[in-house]
Each structure stands twice: as C-alpha cells, then as structure tokens.
Scaffold this active site. Sequence first.
Site, PDB file in Angstrom:
ATOM      1  N   VAL A  11       6.522  50.468   2.749  1.00 47.41           N
ATOM      2  CA  VAL A  11       6.675  49.398   1.766  1.00 47.41           C
ATOM      3  C   VAL A  11       6.661  49.966   0.345  1.00 47.41           C
ATOM      4  O   VAL A  11       7.553  49.705  -0.466  1.00 47.41           O
ATOM      5  CB  VAL A  11       5.525  48.365   1.924  1.00 47.41           C
ATOM      6  CG1 VAL A  11       5.654  47.248   0.917  1.00 47.41           C
ATOM      7  CG2 VAL A  11       5.495  47.817   3.337  1.00 47.41           C
ATOM      8  N   LYS A  35       1.291  64.000   0.421  1.00 42.36           N
ATOM      9  CA  LYS A  35       2.358  62.995   0.316  1.00 42.36           C
ATOM     10  C   LYS A  35       2.989  63.046  -1.073  1.00 42.36           C
ATOM     11  O   LYS A  35       4.212  63.049  -1.225  1.00 42.36           O
ATOM     12  CB  LYS A  35       1.787  61.595   0.587  1.00 42.36           C
ATOM     13  CG  LYS A  35       1.294  61.414   2.006  1.00 42.36           C
ATOM     14  CD  LYS A  35       0.829  59.987   2.258  1.00 42.36           C
ATOM     15  CE  LYS A  35       0.430  59.821   3.725  1.00 42.36           C
ATOM     16  NZ  LYS A  35      -0.096  58.487   4.023  1.00 42.36           N
ATOM     17  N   THR A 121       0.271  43.368   4.095  1.00 44.78           N
ATOM     18  CA  THR A 121      -0.122  42.216   4.924  1.00 44.78           C
ATOM     19  C   THR A 121      -1.638  42.110   4.915  1.00 44.78           C
ATOM     20  O   THR A 121      -2.332  43.079   5.216  1.00 44.78           O
ATOM     21  CB  THR A 121       0.311  42.434   6.378  1.00 44.78           C
ATOM     22  OG1 THR A 121       1.699  42.673   6.376  1.00 44.78           O
ATOM     23  CG2 THR A 121      -0.020  41.231   7.239  1.00 44.78           C
ATOM     24  N   GLU A 150       5.674  41.528   1.983  1.00 40.37           N
ATOM     25  CA  GLU A 150       6.985  42.099   2.326  1.00 40.37           C
ATOM     26  C   GLU A 150       7.305  41.767   3.777  1.00 40.37           C
ATOM     27  O   GLU A 150       6.400  41.537   4.568  1.00 40.37           O
ATOM     28  CB  GLU A 150       6.995  43.609   2.086  1.00 40.37           C
ATOM     29  CG  GLU A 150       5.952  44.396   2.867  1.00 40.37           C
ATOM     30  CD  GLU A 150       6.178  44.500   4.348  1.00 40.37           C
ATOM     31  OE1 GLU A 150       7.364  44.533   4.732  1.00 40.37           O
ATOM     32  OE2 GLU A 150       5.208  44.548   5.127  1.00 40.37           O
ATOM     33  N   LYS A 235       3.162  35.355   6.018  1.00 34.89           N
ATOM     34  CA  LYS A 235       3.464  36.672   6.584  1.00 34.89           C
ATOM     35  C   LYS A 235       2.949  36.821   8.018  1.00 34.89           C
ATOM     36  O   LYS A 235       3.695  37.155   8.931  1.00 34.89           O
ATOM     37  CB  LYS A 235       2.873  37.759   5.677  1.00 34.89           C
ATOM     38  CG  LYS A 235       2.975  39.170   6.211  1.00 34.89           C
ATOM     39  CD  LYS A 235       4.412  39.633   6.327  1.00 34.89           C
ATOM     40  CE  LYS A 235       4.571  40.864   7.167  1.00 34.89           C
ATOM     41  NZ  LYS A 235       4.334  42.113   6.533  1.00 34.89           N
ATOM     42  N   ASN A 239       5.255  36.987  11.643  1.00 35.53           N
ATOM     43  CA  ASN A 239       5.211  38.084  12.617  1.00 35.53           C
ATOM     44  C   ASN A 239       4.666  37.631  13.965  1.00 35.53           C
ATOM     45  O   ASN A 239       5.149  38.055  15.017  1.00 35.53           O
ATOM     46  CB  ASN A 239       4.390  39.258  12.060  1.00 35.53           C
ATOM     47  CG  ASN A 239       5.245  40.126  11.156  1.00 35.53           C
ATOM     48  OD1 ASN A 239       6.442  39.891  11.025  1.00 35.53           O
ATOM     49  ND2 ASN A 239       4.647  41.113  10.530  1.00 35.53           N
ATOM     50  N   GLY A 284      11.632  43.719  27.159  1.00 38.74           N
ATOM     51  CA  GLY A 284      11.568  45.181  27.184  1.00 38.74           C
ATOM     52  C   GLY A 284      10.155  45.614  27.497  1.00 38.74           C
ATOM     53  O   GLY A 284       9.451  44.981  28.284  1.00 38.74           O
ATOM     54  N   CYS A 291       3.091  46.645  12.507  1.00 40.57           N
ATOM     55  CA  CYS A 291       2.886  45.264  12.044  1.00 40.57           C
ATOM     56  C   CYS A 291       2.521  44.270  13.129  1.00 40.57           C
ATOM     57  O   CYS A 291       1.476  43.623  13.058  1.00 40.57           O
ATOM     58  CB  CYS A 291       4.136  44.784  11.320  1.00 40.57           C
ATOM     59  SG  CYS A 291       4.258  45.465   9.683  1.00 40.57           S
TER      60      CYS A 291
END
Length: 461
Positions: A11, A35, A121, A150, A235, A239, A284, A291
């Site tokens: 994000v 990083k 989140t 997001e 959010k 999901n 599947g 998330c």
Amino acid sequence: MNTAIIGTGYVGLTLSSLLARTGHRTYCIDVIPEKIDIIKTGKSYFYELGLDNLVKYGIDSGNLIPTLDYEEGLKDADVVFLCVGTPSGPDGGLDLTYIFDAVKKAAKYVKDGVIFVQRSTVPVGTGREAIRLMKEVNPDLKFTYLSCPEYLREGAAVLDSIIQDRVVIGGDDKKAAGKIFDLFEKIEKEAEEICSETPEISQYANAYMKNNNHKDTNFSDKCMVMCLESAELVKVCSNTFLAMKISFANNIARICDSVDANVNEVMDGVGMDRRINRSFLYAGLGFGGGCFPKDVKGLKKSLEEHNIDSEFVKMVWKVNEEQVEYVVEQMKKMDIKNGAKVGMLGLAFKPGTSDVRVSPACRLGKALAQAGFNITATDPQAIEDARKEFPEEDNLKYVDTVEEVFDGAQIVVLATDWPEFKELDFENLSRLMSSKNFYDARNCLDKEKMSKIFNFDNLGA
Ligand code: UDX
C-alpha cells in the site's frame, strides 16, 4: 503538496511512488533499513507488477525520498498517510502495535494543520483511539484525522491505485477530505500517461480502464464521505463479503464433487444474476494472503467484543480452514501410494505475487507432507518467500523448474493458478512421471484435454 507515507509495503510504496509521480514531494518512511536501502536504489524490495518502474521514476526525479528518520520525513508534510502493517494478533484480532507506535511518533514531528490519513486496514474504533493517543502525545497539535482505507489487490496494486473503484473517506472535516480526493483524482487523470510509460502494466491498462468504465465515470461519483467508524467498517465488510463468496463456492464445490456437477458451471449460472455477479465465486484451495484471513478474523473479533453473535463469519472461516484438508482427501482417492512423490505447481497465495502469507498452496504442501507424501514444489515468484515462511523439510522441497516437479512424481497438483502453468506442455512433462495422476485444485484447466494425458481430477467437477 508535501506528502509523507509511513510504511513501505504494497500500500505505502505504491501510493508514495504515485504521489511522487504526480509531482508531490513525498517522503516514504520505514523502520527497516534494508527496505529503505533498496528503495533508494530505485527498486521495490518485493515483486509487484509495474512498481519498480514507478519507484525508479520517483527516485530519479528526486520527488520520492526514502528515509528512516521520522522527523525528516514528517516535519514539512501537509498530508501523512499511515500505511503500516496490521498483522493478526495471537487472539485473532489485529495487532495494532505498529499503528499506535507510528501515530505516537508522528504526533511529535508533524506541523499544525496536518491531515492524517489512515490507509491500513484497522478494526472499527481504531481511529478514535489513534486521535486520543495523538492528543496525549502532543496536546497543542492542530490536526485532522481521516480514515481512507485502500482496496488494492496484490499483483494489481499499481493499477488498482491509479484507478480506484471508490474512495471512501471517514471523518468530520469535509474540506480535508476534499484535499485527499484531489490527490487521488490527479493520479487518475494521469492514468493513461503513467500506464503508457510502464511497459509491464500498459498491456493490461486498456482492458482495466474499460472494465472500470474509466472514461465514463466522473471521479466525484465514486467519492464518499462518512463517519470515521463507518469507513473503518466498509473495508473489513468488503473483504469479509468477498471471502464469504469464496467460501460459498468452495462449500458448493463439495456437493458438485458428490453429485458429478461442475462448480464452474454452477457458479456461471448463479453469477449471471446481476445482483450476485460472477466475481469471487471461483472455487479452489480457499483464500489466503495478507488481507482476507486477517479481515475475516478481525471482524469476528469486533463482533464478539460487542457481544454480537459471530457464527456467520465463523462459517466463512471454517469452510476456508477445511478446504486444504478436503483437497488432500480428494487427492488420496486417486491412484497414489503412501510416501509417493507429489509434485506441486504453485506456492504464492494467488498468481501475480511472490506473497505466501497464509498461502493455501503452502498450507497444502505442509498438509501433504504431514500425510506422509514427499512434496516437490515450484513457483514462478514465491520460492524465496516460501523458504522463509514455510521452511523446507525432509519431505518438502522447493525447486526451480517444472521438470523437477514432474520428474518421478506419482501425482502433480496445481495449487496456484499462474497463467504460465496453464500453458505448460503437459504431454511432454507427463512422460517424466512415474504414474500419470493430476489434480487441479483450482479447477482452471481443460478437463477434456487433460484427461487425454492424465488420470485427471479437479476440485468441484
Ligand atoms: C484482497 C481484496 O481483493 C482487496 O480489495 C483488499 O484490499 C486486499 O485483499 P488480495 O488479497 O490481493 O486483495 O487478493 P484477491 O485477488 O482479492 O484474492 C484473495 C484470495 O482469494 C486469494 O487467495 C485468491 O486465490 C482467492 N480467491 C479469489 C478465490 O479463491 N476465489 C475467487 O473467486 C477469488
């Protein structure tokens, strides 16, 4: 505008490089030196389609400034986006340590008038607590706090961030919300140009824009302002709803196996109803990633904290947990012996990413190894991550080539539906096997064709 992003994951790094690309001086802040060092070289430290190009653009232009120093990154910021990770905690709720640490640190260095935007989140109620903490650390600070979750998908993070489905902002300050909408609108206005200079995404961009009715949609039509708590709930509810669709399809796949129906046909029919639609009804191995598992568990915890029955969400979770075991049982019904070599195609939690967090494919590898089989698995991107998160064992090995996967195997299972796996020369590869069994755990291969080569079975058909 001066912007700062705290957290450089999917994000944060995607958003910072897009803000830099659209002309904002943007600091991206992280606490992990490795990083920041990689980003400084003009690259992302994780695989995400099209992102390297954007990061390079940001670094070369000088607009994207990676730093470990909170004070340097935040002191001039007009807007701060909070994009730190919120992993699942031991009790199933989200671990908010990084969020609260970041807001407390940030409150010390930001200037008056700053707009603080929560992008990670978080469970409902986090925003109020963050505001309280910021006021505790810096009682005189004048700031606005907004929630603007997001919705990007890994593997499509860049496109999803350039053209968003919706921009939901929670908070009381409509003027501040307007400034955030402006930042996103600018990115969207430059969509075609940004996509065209990024070769890896430009090939998908047109179809994506068409799907999203990009040209016919007014940016303001997809902007919503609501209260802080509502935005936080949007959010996790989105999901969990999508996860519910997947668990529904997986549950129905089991009855399809029993009665010789085909779950793809069933869901094609069900999905034709526009009220339902076909997306996220692909049966599947179940959902994984950073998330869905976290958000489903998080919503369950929030319901329980408010003494609300969470049975409904628990079922979504239960079906998902069982799915890997269900596949193991289905595979055992095929002609394979105890201790047999099992080849596995796929480790990532879905195609297009190197991410193996809560990956159903890796969980399948572990479950098969525990059931006494010898697993050899490969993946186009995720081997390195799998080695870290699901370490190799005596009977679980990760290899670089599909040939090694098929070589001597009594059965091969398709565990992640990468497009390159669907294109394999199965006829030739099958010759390497000791026994030609194939199980398609993603129900994405042509049964008729595959059955000419293998003793073939697939999930839900
Ligand atoms: C998801 C959401 O889509 C995104 O909006 C959110 O903000 C972050 O979480 P992501 O985790 O990147 O994105 O993956 P997504 O493409 O949504 O898939 C999630 C999981 O569900 C994967 O394991 C995928 O294989 C599985 N899935 C998805 C199915 O099993 N069937 C489907 O029909 C769709």
